[in-house]
Design an enzyme around this catalytic site. Structure first.
Site, short mmCIF file in Angstrom:
data_model
loop_
_atom_site.label_atom_id
_atom_site.label_comp_id
_atom_site.label_asym_id
_atom_site.label_seq_id
_atom_site.Cartn_x
_atom_site.Cartn_y
_atom_site.Cartn_z
N ALA A 62 0.86 -1.18 0.00
CA ALA A 62 0.00 0.00 0.00
C ALA A 62 0.90 1.23 0.00
O ALA A 62 2.04 1.17 0.48
CB ALA A 62 -0.87 -0.01 1.25
N GLU A 110 -0.05 -9.61 0.08
CA GLU A 110 -1.42 -9.99 0.44
C GLU A 110 -2.29 -10.22 -0.80
O GLU A 110 -3.12 -11.14 -0.81
CB GLU A 110 -2.03 -8.90 1.35
CG GLU A 110 -1.36 -8.89 2.72
CD GLU A 110 -1.78 -7.71 3.57
OE1 GLU A 110 -1.46 -6.57 3.20
OE2 GLU A 110 -2.41 -7.92 4.60
N GLU A 130 4.94 -4.76 7.50
CA GLU A 130 4.14 -3.72 8.15
C GLU A 130 4.59 -3.43 9.58
O GLU A 130 4.50 -2.29 10.05
CB GLU A 130 2.65 -4.11 8.18
CG GLU A 130 1.95 -4.03 6.84
CD GLU A 130 2.03 -5.32 6.03
OE1 GLU A 130 2.88 -6.18 6.34
OE2 GLU A 130 1.24 -5.45 5.09
N1 CAA Z 1 4.56 3.26 -0.81
C1 CAA Z 1 4.93 4.42 -1.40
N2 CAA Z 1 6.06 4.56 -2.09
C2 CAA Z 1 6.85 3.48 -2.20
C3 CAA Z 1 6.54 2.25 -1.62
C4 CAA Z 1 5.32 2.16 -0.90
N3 CAA Z 1 4.91 1.02 -0.33
N4 CAA Z 1 7.54 1.38 -1.89
C5 CAA Z 1 8.45 2.05 -2.62
N5 CAA Z 1 8.04 3.32 -2.82
C6 CAA Z 1 8.71 4.39 -3.55
C7 CAA Z 1 9.86 4.97 -2.76
O1 CAA Z 1 9.39 5.91 -1.82
C8 CAA Z 1 10.68 5.59 -3.86
O2 CAA Z 1 10.08 6.80 -4.25
P1 CAA Z 1 10.94 8.18 -4.28
O3 CAA Z 1 12.00 7.91 -5.30
O4 CAA Z 1 9.93 9.18 -4.69
O5 CAA Z 1 11.47 8.36 -2.91
C9 CAA Z 1 10.51 4.62 -5.02
O6 CAA Z 1 9.34 3.88 -4.73
C10 CAA Z 1 11.66 3.64 -5.18
O7 CAA Z 1 11.84 2.99 -3.93
P2 CAA Z 1 13.27 2.92 -3.18
O8 CAA Z 1 14.12 4.08 -3.53
O9 CAA Z 1 13.01 2.67 -1.74
O10 CAA Z 1 13.86 1.60 -3.90
P3 CAA Z 1 14.82 0.50 -3.27
O11 CAA Z 1 15.20 -0.39 -4.42
O12 CAA Z 1 15.89 1.12 -2.47
O13 CAA Z 1 13.89 -0.33 -2.24
C11 CAA Z 1 11.88 -1.47 -1.51
C12 CAA Z 1 12.77 -1.03 -2.71
C13 CAA Z 1 12.61 -2.52 -0.67
C14 CAA Z 1 10.62 -2.07 -2.11
C15 CAA Z 1 11.57 -0.24 -0.64
O14 CAA Z 1 11.06 0.78 -1.47
C16 CAA Z 1 10.56 -0.50 0.46
O15 CAA Z 1 10.92 -1.04 1.49
N6 CAA Z 1 9.29 -0.11 0.24
C17 CAA Z 1 8.24 -0.23 1.22
C18 CAA Z 1 7.77 -1.66 1.35
C19 CAA Z 1 6.71 -1.79 2.44
O16 CAA Z 1 6.93 -1.51 3.60
N7 CAA Z 1 5.51 -2.20 2.03
C20 CAA Z 1 4.39 -2.38 2.94
C21 CAA Z 1 3.54 -1.15 2.92
S1 CAA Z 1 2.33 -1.20 4.21
C22 CAA Z 1 1.04 -2.08 3.57
O17 CAA Z 1 1.09 -2.60 2.47
C23 CAA Z 1 -0.13 -2.17 4.47
C24 CAA Z 1 -1.11 -3.21 4.13
O18 CAA Z 1 -1.06 -4.33 4.58
C25 CAA Z 1 -2.22 -2.94 3.23
#
Ligand code: CAA
Length: 254
Positions: A62, A110, A130
Site C-alpha cells: 500500500a 497480500e 508492516e
Molecule cells: N509506498 C509508497 N512509495 C513506495 C513504496 C510504498 N509502499 N515502496 C516504494 N516506494 C517508492 C519509494 O518511496 C521511492 O520513491 P521516491 O524515489 O519518490 O522516494 C521509489 O518507490 C523507489 O523505492 P526505493 O528508492 O526505496 O527503492 P529500493 O530499491 O531502495 O527499495 C523497496 C525497494 C525494498 C521495495 C523499498 O522501497 C521498500 O521497502 N518499500 C516499502 C515496502 C513496504 O513496507 N511495504 C508495505 C507497505 S504497508 C502495507 O502494504 C499495508 C497493508 O497491509 C495494506
C-alpha cells in the site's frame, strides 16, 4: 494505472506505477477493483493473471506516503478497499494467478496470497514488513499467510517483517514455483486451465475455498452434492465419454 491485456481467454492485469515500485494508491487500487469486477463477470475471460510492470516490483505494498496522513475512519475505508480486491481474486468464479516479478511486500504480498496460484521470478522478494511501520498487515495477511504457509511460519514472518527470497518462498509453500520469466510460467498454467471445464474449475475453487474453514462434514457434503450436480452438464458427459472413446475432450462450459 492498471493495464489489461486479453488474449485466448486469459486476461493479464499489470499494476503499472513504476515510480513507486507499483505501490497502490487509492486511484490504482480502485481501478484494480473495477477491472477485477468486470473480468469476474466476463464470459470470455477464463483465467486472470496479476503481475507488476517493470522488473523490480510486483507490488511494493500500500502507498506509505498516502497512509502516513490517514485517520482511523480513512484507514478503515482503505483497509476495506484492499479487502474487497482480495475477495475478488479469491472468490471470482475462475482461477487467478499471481506472477510475482520482484518485490511483493505488505499489500502486494497480500494480493498475491489472495490469488489461487502464485509463481515467482528468481529475483522476487516477498514479505509482510508492516510491523516495521508500526502497523499490521491490513489486506488479509494475518489470515491468508497462515492458510497458505501454516500458522508457525506466518507468525514468524508477520511478527519480524522478514522478507523471503524466491527459494525460501518455494520451500515454505508461499509460491507454487520459481521461473524466469515468471509471466511465461503463469501464462502456461493459464492456457492449461483455459482448456478445462469452466464449470468444474468454478466448483473446485468454491469448494477448495471452504477447506480450511467451516464445518468439515458439511463441506464434504457440499462436495458430494456438487459432484453429483455436475453430471447434469455437457462438460461432464463430454469429459467422461471422450476418455472412453480415447479422444481429447472439448469442453463448452455448460
Ligand atoms: N509506498 C509508497 N512509495 C513506495 C513504496 C510504498 N509502499 N515502496 C516504494 N516506494 C517508492 C519509494 O518511496 C521511492 O520513491 P521516491 O524515489 O519518490 O522516494 C521509489 O518507490 C523507489 O523505492 P526505493 O528508492 O526505496 O527503492 P529500493 O530499491 O531502495 O527499495 C523497496 C525497494 C525494498 C521495495 C523499498 O522501497 C521498500 O521497502 N518499500 C516499502 C515496502 C513496504 O513496507 N511495504 C508495505 C507497505 S504497508 C502495507 O502494504 C499495508 C497493508 O497491509 C495494506
Amino acid at each position: 494505472m492498471i493495464r489489461v491485456d486479453r488474449a485466448d481467454a486469459v486476461a493479464v492485469l499489470t499494476v503499472d506505477r513504476q515510480e513507486a515500485m507499483n505501490a497502490l494508491d487509492v486511484a490504482t487500487l480502485a481501478e484494480l477493483r473495477d477491472r477485477l469486477r468486470a473480468l469476474a463477470d466476463d464470459e470470455e475471460t477464463r483465467v486472470v493473471i496479476l503481475t507488476g510492470a517493470g522488473e523490480k516490483a510486483f507490488v511494493a505494498g500500500a502507498d506509505i506516503k498516502y497512509m502516513s496522513g490517514l485517520g482511523v475512519d480513512e484507514a478503515k475505508a482503505w483497509g476495506a478497499l484492499g479487502h474487497g480486491v482480495g475477495r475478488l481474486l479469491e472468490t471470482m468464479p475462475k482461477p487467478t494467478i499471481a506472477a510475482v516479478n520482484g518485490f511483493a511486500l505488505g499489500g502486494g504480498c497480500e494480493l498475491a496470497l489472495a490469488c489461487d496460484i502464485r509463481y515467482a521470478a528468481s529475483s522476487a522478494k516477498l514479505g509482510q514488513p508492516e510491523v516495521n511501520l508500526g502497523i499490521i498487515p491490513g489486506w488479509g495477511g494475518t489470515q491468508r499467510l497462515a492458510r497458505v504457509c501454516g500458522l508457525g511460519i506466518a507468525k514468524e514472518l508477520i511478527f519480524t517483517g522478514r522478507l523471503v527470497d524466491a527459494d525460501e518462498a518455494l520451500r515454505i509453500g508461499l509460491v507454487n514455483g520459481v521461473h524466469d520469466p515468471v509471466l511465461d510460467r503463469a501464462r502456461e498454467t493459464a492456457a492449461l486451465l483455459a482448456a478445462k471445464s469452466r464449470l468444474a474449475l468454478r466448483a473446485m475453487k468454491e469448494l477448495a475455498n471452504r477447506a480450511l474453514g467451516g464445518e468439515h462434514a458439511r463441506n464434504l457434503e457440499a462436495e458430494s452434492d456438487v459432484f453429483g450436480e455436475l453430471f447434469a452438464g455437457e462438460d461432464a458427459r463430454e469429459g467422461l465419454v471422450a476418455f472412453v472413446e480415447r479422444r481429447e475432450a472439448k469442453f463448452v462450459g455448460r
